[in-house]
Design an enzyme around this catalytic site. Structure first.
Site, mmCIF file in Angstrom:
data_model
loop_
_atom_site.group_PDB
_atom_site.id
_atom_site.type_symbol
_atom_site.label_atom_id
_atom_site.label_comp_id
_atom_site.label_asym_id
_atom_site.label_seq_id
_atom_site.Cartn_x
_atom_site.Cartn_y
_atom_site.Cartn_z
ATOM 1 N N THR A 1 -73.320 51.322 18.990
ATOM 2 C CA THR A 1 -73.794 51.841 17.851
ATOM 3 C C THR A 1 -75.149 51.482 17.766
ATOM 4 O OG1 THR A 1 -74.077 51.648 15.527
ATOM 5 C CG2 THR A 1 -72.219 50.256 16.403
ATOM 6 N N SER B 1 -72.578 43.926 9.978
ATOM 7 C CA SER B 1 -71.172 43.746 9.311
ATOM 8 C C SER B 1 -70.307 43.209 10.625
ATOM 9 C CB SER B 1 -70.724 45.231 9.194
ATOM 10 O OG SER B 1 -70.234 45.900 10.261
ATOM 11 N N TYR C 1 -67.929 44.486 11.838
ATOM 12 C CA TYR C 1 -67.637 45.519 13.058
ATOM 13 C C TYR C 1 -68.860 45.484 13.727
ATOM 14 C CZ TYR C 1 -68.732 50.257 14.460
ATOM 15 O OH TYR C 1 -68.949 51.364 15.178
ATOM 16 N N HIS C 2 -69.975 45.730 13.349
ATOM 17 C CA HIS C 2 -71.114 45.765 14.205
ATOM 18 C C HIS C 2 -71.350 44.708 15.158
ATOM 19 C CE1 HIS C 2 -72.292 48.951 10.897
ATOM 20 N NE2 HIS C 2 -72.772 49.606 11.859
ATOM 21 N N LYS D 1 -69.188 44.974 18.139
ATOM 22 C CA LYS D 1 -69.909 46.032 19.171
ATOM 23 C C LYS D 1 -70.935 45.387 20.071
ATOM 24 C CE LYS D 1 -68.347 50.194 18.245
ATOM 25 N NZ LYS D 1 -67.446 50.865 19.291
ATOM 26 N N GLN E 1 -75.174 54.561 19.549
ATOM 27 C CA GLN E 1 -75.174 55.915 19.039
ATOM 28 C C GLN E 1 -75.287 56.027 17.752
ATOM 29 O OE1 GLN E 1 -72.307 59.671 19.680
ATOM 30 N NE2 GLN E 1 -71.103 58.139 18.492
ATOM 31 N N VAL F 1 -72.664 60.164 13.510
ATOM 32 C CA VAL F 1 -72.271 61.622 14.161
ATOM 33 C C VAL F 1 -71.979 62.300 12.829
ATOM 34 C CG1 VAL F 1 -70.899 63.070 15.369
ATOM 35 C CG2 VAL F 1 -71.722 60.481 16.111
ATOM 36 N N VAL G 1 -71.739 58.691 6.000
ATOM 37 C CA VAL G 1 -72.449 58.968 4.914
ATOM 38 C C VAL G 1 -72.610 60.491 4.822
ATOM 39 C CG1 VAL G 1 -74.796 58.483 5.728
ATOM 40 C CG2 VAL G 1 -74.696 58.820 3.312
ATOM 41 N N TYR H 1 -76.398 54.765 -2.085
ATOM 42 C CA TYR H 1 -76.002 53.037 -2.412
ATOM 43 C C TYR H 1 -77.548 52.626 -2.633
ATOM 44 C CZ TYR H 1 -71.275 53.622 -0.144
ATOM 45 O OH TYR H 1 -70.101 53.898 -0.097
ATOM 46 N N ARG I 1 -73.165 46.972 -0.072
ATOM 47 C CA ARG I 1 -73.357 46.327 1.182
ATOM 48 C C ARG I 1 -74.643 45.549 1.055
ATOM 49 N NH1 ARG I 1 -72.734 50.869 6.002
ATOM 50 N NH2 ARG I 1 -70.812 51.906 4.857
HETATM 51 N N1 LIG Z 1 -68.427 58.660 14.380
HETATM 52 C C1 LIG Z 1 -69.597 57.991 14.653
HETATM 53 O O1 LIG Z 1 -70.306 58.548 13.870
HETATM 54 C C2 LIG Z 1 -70.064 56.738 15.471
HETATM 55 C C3 LIG Z 1 -71.212 56.368 15.323
HETATM 56 C C4 LIG Z 1 -71.602 55.336 16.477
HETATM 57 C C5 LIG Z 1 -70.616 54.923 17.272
HETATM 58 N N2 LIG Z 1 -69.299 55.289 17.078
HETATM 59 C C6 LIG Z 1 -68.240 54.756 18.301
HETATM 60 O O2 LIG Z 1 -67.548 55.701 18.782
HETATM 61 C C7 LIG Z 1 -66.369 55.349 18.746
HETATM 62 C C8 LIG Z 1 -65.386 56.387 18.307
HETATM 63 O O3 LIG Z 1 -65.726 56.789 17.123
HETATM 64 P P1 LIG Z 1 -64.875 57.831 16.056
HETATM 65 O O4 LIG Z 1 -65.720 58.264 14.767
HETATM 66 O O5 LIG Z 1 -64.106 58.987 16.980
HETATM 67 O O6 LIG Z 1 -63.857 56.935 15.770
HETATM 68 P P2 LIG Z 1 -62.008 57.108 15.678
HETATM 69 O O7 LIG Z 1 -61.561 55.860 14.542
HETATM 70 O O8 LIG Z 1 -61.841 58.365 15.002
HETATM 71 O O9 LIG Z 1 -61.676 56.991 16.884
HETATM 72 C C9 LIG Z 1 -61.028 56.004 17.612
HETATM 73 C C10 LIG Z 1 -59.754 56.250 18.032
HETATM 74 O O10 LIG Z 1 -59.280 55.002 18.937
HETATM 75 C C11 LIG Z 1 -57.859 54.659 18.697
HETATM 76 N N3 LIG Z 1 -57.600 53.154 18.693
HETATM 77 C C12 LIG Z 1 -58.392 52.247 18.013
HETATM 78 N N4 LIG Z 1 -57.865 50.951 18.608
HETATM 79 C C13 LIG Z 1 -56.981 51.501 19.432
HETATM 80 C C14 LIG Z 1 -56.014 50.654 20.045
HETATM 81 N N5 LIG Z 1 -55.860 49.224 19.910
HETATM 82 N N6 LIG Z 1 -55.029 51.308 20.721
HETATM 83 C C15 LIG Z 1 -54.887 52.669 20.715
HETATM 84 N N7 LIG Z 1 -55.795 53.433 20.238
HETATM 85 C C16 LIG Z 1 -56.903 52.853 19.415
HETATM 86 C C17 LIG Z 1 -57.916 55.218 17.286
HETATM 87 O O11 LIG Z 1 -56.588 55.331 16.664
HETATM 88 C C18 LIG Z 1 -58.954 56.438 16.851
HETATM 89 O O12 LIG Z 1 -57.855 57.588 17.375
HETATM 90 C C19 LIG Z 1 -66.083 54.170 18.073
HETATM 91 O O13 LIG Z 1 -66.075 53.323 19.144
HETATM 92 C C20 LIG Z 1 -66.928 54.068 17.190
HETATM 93 O O14 LIG Z 1 -67.349 52.796 16.871
HETATM 94 C C21 LIG Z 1 -68.879 56.342 16.377
#
Ligand SMILES: NC(=O)c1ccc[n+]([C@@H]2O[C@H](COP(=O)([O-])OP(=O)(O)OC[C@H]3O[C@@H](n4cnc5c(N)ncnc54)[C@H](O)[C@@H]3O)[C@@H](O)[C@H]2O)c1
Length: 401
Positions: free
Chosen positions: A144, A181, A183-184, A187, A210, A213, A238, A255, A326
């Site tokens: 990210t 965070s 989480y970050h 990553k 990324q 999205v 957001v 925020y 935050r």
């Molecule tokens: N959506 C965004 O805006 C965005 C932005 C930057 C980065 N990302 C990254 O992209 C990736 C996907 O994001 P997203 O928004 O689709 O999230 P999401 O939570 O919808 O998708 C992640 C999927 O992985 C599955 N998962 C997680 N841990 C698991 C495990 N231990 N076993 C099996 N399945 C597991 C979850 O069930 C989920 O379906 C993530 O790594 C996220 O950090 C997303």
């Protein structure tokens, strides 16, 4: 190309499975449906109804004549991951299977540990499975832009690495990470682990920094094929959250002062970029970093775009500032490079207004669903925990701005 999508049931994963299958790629993937339970834990649900995975696969097969392969497995189970990779023999693995929420990771010690353990274990298991069963495959790992941090350096953020002069010598070193965070930080740790695996075993990887999205779809399709769309404080990002607030007549909540800046990209752009990374793999042993976003927006500007979109369809949308849960800068400069994907042919779609209009149109029929979980829109998780006198008030920050 045979592409294995770890996290195929998620917001991006289900979209990518469809996008790549429509593009003629052979798709397989895995998920344990954890995202569905995390959102339920937050007292919420996807704004747009989604089918269980078997129903999704049936609907896609009926419509398009191809059926992605799917393994229901926990990516923390190393043997199950290795068996799936060995059975599918992918040319590429896209790792989306992590917990993607900063607020979720900041809830308490248990959630912090869970997010970091989950995200590191799923990555380790994929790396080892690739080493053993698909050593030539290309790992596309989702990181990210938040790994770099926001607004602490007054210079454009490069793509992963920076050239520096130290004691008269030039060196290319990883750009310092300043995540905001747990989480970050998961990553960041993941990025270093993937980079080390490339050096160690000669794997090839693209680490995607990324942006955020947004949007409900990348093309017109019927409801059975919809991807999830969340709006709760932890899993609703957001701009998607603003659209849900507008759809039910709740104020858009900024925020604090609300001049945070972030890179954003529509769902369709995210799909296009991932396909570009997949079809242009790095050399064996190479670890490369792409910053993946279309444009940088100020959150106040985005709120006004959503308000204007609401006005266009007769909604009366208001904007409110609330105390920032935050610990982050609320007014800052922000510049970042995103040249690598553009060099591969990415043309940012730059249709923010159209994307917001389409998203609102998709959400309005589900306003009652969103309204049922209205409380989930408002933040309860605070970064510093409990009562916090050290956090500057909105008024104080507004004065600074
Ligand atoms: N959506 C965004 O805006 C965005 C932005 C930057 C980065 N990302 C990254 O992209 C990736 C996907 O994001 P997203 O928004 O689709 O999230 P999401 O939570 O919808 O998708 C992640 C999927 O992985 C599955 N998962 C997680 N841990 C698991 C495990 N231990 N076993 C099996 N399945 C597991 C979850 O069930 C989920 O379906 C993530 O790594 C996220 O950090 C997303």
């Amino acid at each position: 190309m045979r592409v294995f999508i770890a996290g195929m049931d998620g917001y991006l994963g289900w979209s990518l499975a469809k996008y790549l299958a429509l593009g003629g790629h052979e798709v397989g993937g895995a998920d344990a449906f954890l995202r569905r339970s995390w959102v339920a834990e937050m007292g919420s649900d996807s704004a747009i109804p989604i089918l269980p995975m078997p129903g999704r696969l049936d609907a896609f097969a009926a419509r398009e004549g191809v059926r992605p392969r799917f393994w229901e497995l926990d990516l923390r189970d190393s043997a199950a991951v290795r068996d799936a990779i060995a059975a599918f023999r992918p040319d590429a693995v896209v790792h989306l299977g992590e917990c993607p929420s900063a607020p979720y990771s900041m809830m308490d010690a248990d959630h912090a540990s869970f997010v970091q353990a989950n995200n590191l274990q799923t990555t380790f298991n994929l790396l080892y499975a690739m080493r053993d069963a698909a050593p030539d495959a290309h790992l596309v790992k989702l990181g990210t832009m938040g790994e770099y941090g926001y607004g602490h350096v007054d210079a454009p953020i490069p793509e992963g690495f920076v050239e520096v002069t130290m004691q008269g010598r030039r060196a290319r070193i990883p750009y310092p990470r300043e995540a905001g965070s747990w989480y970050h930080w998961s990553k960041v740790h993941g990025s270093y682990n993937v980079s080390f695996a490339c050096r160690l075993w000669g794997l090839r990887a693209t680490d995607i920094m990324q942006g955020i999205v947004f949007g409900s779809r990348f093309r017109d399709e019927d409801g059975a094929l919809a991807t999830r769309f969340d709006f709760d404080e932890a899993f609703g990002t957001v701009l998607n959250r603003f659209c849900c607030q507008a759809a039910i007549g709740e104020p858009l909540t900024l925020y604090g002062v609300g001049h945070q800046k972030r890179g954003f990209l529509p769902l369709g752009d995210s799909m296009r970029c991932l396909e570009l990374a997949l079809t242009n793999p790095p050399q064996r042993g190479e670890y490369r970093v792409f910053n993946q976003f279309a444009e940088i927006y100020d959150l106040t500007g985005l709120a006004h775009e959503v308000k204007a979109a609401g006005d266009r369809v007769g909604l009366s949308v208001t904007i409110e500032h609330i105390d920032n849960p935050r610990a982050e800068r609320e007014v800052h400069g922000y510049e970042a490079a995103h040249d690598n994907l553009i060099a591969l042919g990415y043309e940012p779609s730059l249709d923010l207004r159209g994307e917001i209009d389409r998203t609102l149109a998709d959400l309005l029929p589900h306003a009652a669903r969103i309204r049922r979980h209205r409380d989930a829109l408002y933040p309860r998780v605070t970064w510093r925990g409990g009562a916090d006198d050290t956090q500057p008030s909105v008024e104080a920050l507004a004065f600074e701005a």
